[in-house]
Design a protein around this motif. Structure first.
Motif, short mmCIF file in Angstrom:
data_model
loop_
_atom_site.label_atom_id
_atom_site.label_comp_id
_atom_site.label_asym_id
_atom_site.label_seq_id
_atom_site.Cartn_x
_atom_site.Cartn_y
_atom_site.Cartn_z
N SER A 103 61.30 113.06 7.81
CA SER A 103 60.20 113.86 7.29
C SER A 103 59.43 113.13 6.19
CB SER A 103 60.73 115.19 6.72
OG SER A 103 59.69 115.92 6.11
N PHE A 118 61.02 119.90 1.29
CA PHE A 118 60.96 121.30 1.73
C PHE A 118 61.31 122.22 0.56
CE2 PHE A 118 61.75 118.69 5.45
CZ PHE A 118 60.73 119.11 6.31
N SER A 129 56.08 120.29 1.57
CA SER A 129 55.64 121.09 2.72
C SER A 129 55.34 122.53 2.33
CB SER A 129 56.74 121.08 3.79
OG SER A 129 57.90 121.75 3.29
N ARG A 147 57.41 124.92 2.06
CA ARG A 147 58.28 125.86 2.79
C ARG A 147 59.74 125.43 2.64
NH1 ARG A 147 60.01 124.04 7.94
NH2 ARG A 147 58.99 122.11 8.66
N THR A 148 60.63 126.37 2.87
CA THR A 148 62.05 126.09 2.79
C THR A 148 62.62 125.92 4.20
OG1 THR A 148 64.21 126.93 2.03
CG2 THR A 148 62.60 128.56 2.77
N VAL A 149 63.74 125.20 4.31
CA VAL A 149 64.41 125.06 5.61
C VAL A 149 65.67 125.94 5.66
CG1 VAL A 149 63.55 122.79 6.27
CG2 VAL A 149 65.54 122.95 4.75
N TYR A 179 55.43 120.16 10.68
CA TYR A 179 56.41 119.10 10.42
C TYR A 179 55.70 117.77 10.65
CZ TYR A 179 60.47 116.04 10.86
OH TYR A 179 61.38 115.00 10.72
N CYS A 205 61.89 125.46 12.35
CA CYS A 205 61.49 125.61 10.95
C CYS A 205 62.68 125.76 10.00
CB CYS A 205 60.56 126.81 10.79
SG CYS A 205 59.05 126.69 11.78
#
Length: 394
Positions: A233, A237, A320, A322-324, A361, A369
């Motif tokens: 990546s 995240f 990003s 956002r969380t994973v 991504y 996600c």
């Protein structure tokens, strides 16, 4: 006769005085010799001592071949380790140390000026950092997840002081606890623990990605998928968003001005994943973290605001937003839903893996996600183990 006798007596006195002078001269020479000898001996001793200390200093920063001691921390583990070796410096396998947080953060924030160069074969690793009050009920599940990938991950556990994980020496969690401090929910001590985990993980120069997990977290994909997803990546995240309510902007304090403005303020999930570069920035920061320690107090929670705000201010292009880690907040309240054994079905795990949402991504749309999920009760361990091969593929 009297005159001759007087001359004789004077001669004897003169002779006695001469002998006395000779004796005194001898004593002076003797004492001087002793003093010179002692001074010379002391100088020689200091010389060899200084040479020994110099050699020890040089030896400390070199790669010795003969100096071998008991392990570097002075604990009672019966192992022989080359404590000053380069290998121990780049990959410390004993996490025990006596550094304060300030000392630890200072050391962990050191970065080589030789970009993308390592004088050893570096295989990027993912650091899995567990923030827990005590036991890890999902430990057997994680051991199965990690099995067969020893050179691609590192584990770090921050538990309450005095608690020791009860695992066998063959476990990947064996001796993976870091020096910890007491943590209270909703206070800055929680953010302190997160930074402490990051700093300890940064001491291993092969750790490239850093993911924060709790004792109630589980993986929903196999290790190969998680490793490839994170290491390939271009972004970290960390959930970071603007919430124009009393639960978001309402927690901001104007006392943070002029350094942190309301327009900078962000909120996000505590459960982050970071690249090495961003992890270094966070443990190296003093200025902004100090403001959070002073002015972000309940009902402001530093673990929900510090990293999202800091990244938004300085490194937004590397995040990003956002969380994973999947969490269910549909029940409302200050804590997410906790799942029990009756919830653990193949369809439920599949719904987390592919829940119909899409995300970016590496600037491309994907349906993958979430790599992890929480919160799962300890009683879910057995049904989860029964699904690892059929659903999670490990």
């Amino acid at each position: 006769m009297p005159r001759a006798r007087m001359e004789k007596e004077e001669g004897e006195k003169h002779l006695a005085l001469l002998k006395l002078m000779q004796i005194l001269s001898f004593l002076v020479v003797f004492v001087a010799g002793v003093v010179i000898g002692l001074a010379t001996t002391s100088h020689i001793s200091r010389y060899f001592t200084s040479q020994t200390e110099l050699y020890s200093l040089i030896n400390h920063f070199s790669v010795p071949t003969t100096r071998v001691e008991d392990n570097c921390t002075g604990s009672d583990i019966c192992e022989r380790k080359d404590c000053s070796s380069f290998q121990m410096f780049i990959h410390p396998d004993n996490l025990t140390h006596a550094m304060s947080d300030d000392e630890l953060f200072w050391r962990a924030s050191m970065v080589s000026k030789k970009e993308n160069y390592y004088p050893f074969k570096r295989v990027p690793k993912v650091a899995f950092m567990f923030l827990t009050r005590g036991p890890l009920p999902m430990l057997p599940l994680w051991e199965r997840f990690f099995s067969g990938h020893d050179k691609l991950f590192s584990i770090y556990v921050h538990a309450l002081p005095g608690y020791e994980l009860n695992v066998s020496s063959s476990s990947v969690f064996y001796r993976r606890q870091i020096p910890s401090q007491r943590v209270s929910w909703g206070t800055v001590s929680l953010a302190d623990a997160e930074r402490r985990l990051l700093a300890n993980a940064l001491l291993d120069f092969s750790n490239e990605r850093f993911v924060l997990l709790s004792e109630s977290c589980i993986p929903v994909y196999n290790f190969q998928t998680v490793y490839k997803y994170l290491t390939n990546s271009a972004h970290s995240f960390v959930e970071s968003y603007d919430e124009p309510t009393r639960y978001g902007r309402g927690r901001y304090s104007r006392k943070m001005l002029p350094d942190i403005k309301l327009q900078h303020w962000r909120k996000g999930s505590q459960w982050f994943e970071l690249s090495r570069a961003l992890a270094v920035y966070i443990v190296a920061d003093t200025k902004y973290y100090t403001l959070f320690k002073k002015f972000c107090k309940p009902a402001c929670y530093p673990d929900e605001h510090y990293i999202p705000t800091y990244l938004n201010m300085f490194h937004g292009s590397l995040n990003s937003n956002r969380t994973v880690t999947w969490v269910d907040w549909s029940m409302g309240g200050p804590h997410p839903a906790m799942y029990g054994p009756t919830n653990i079905t193949e369809s439920f795990i599949q719904s987390i893996r592919n829940n119909g949402t899409q995300c970016l991504y590496n600037s491309e749309i994907t349906s993958v996600c979430f790599l992890f999920a929480r919160k799962f009760a300890p009683s879910t361990l057995e049904p989860l183990l029964n699904l690892t091969s059929s659903v999670m593929k490990f």
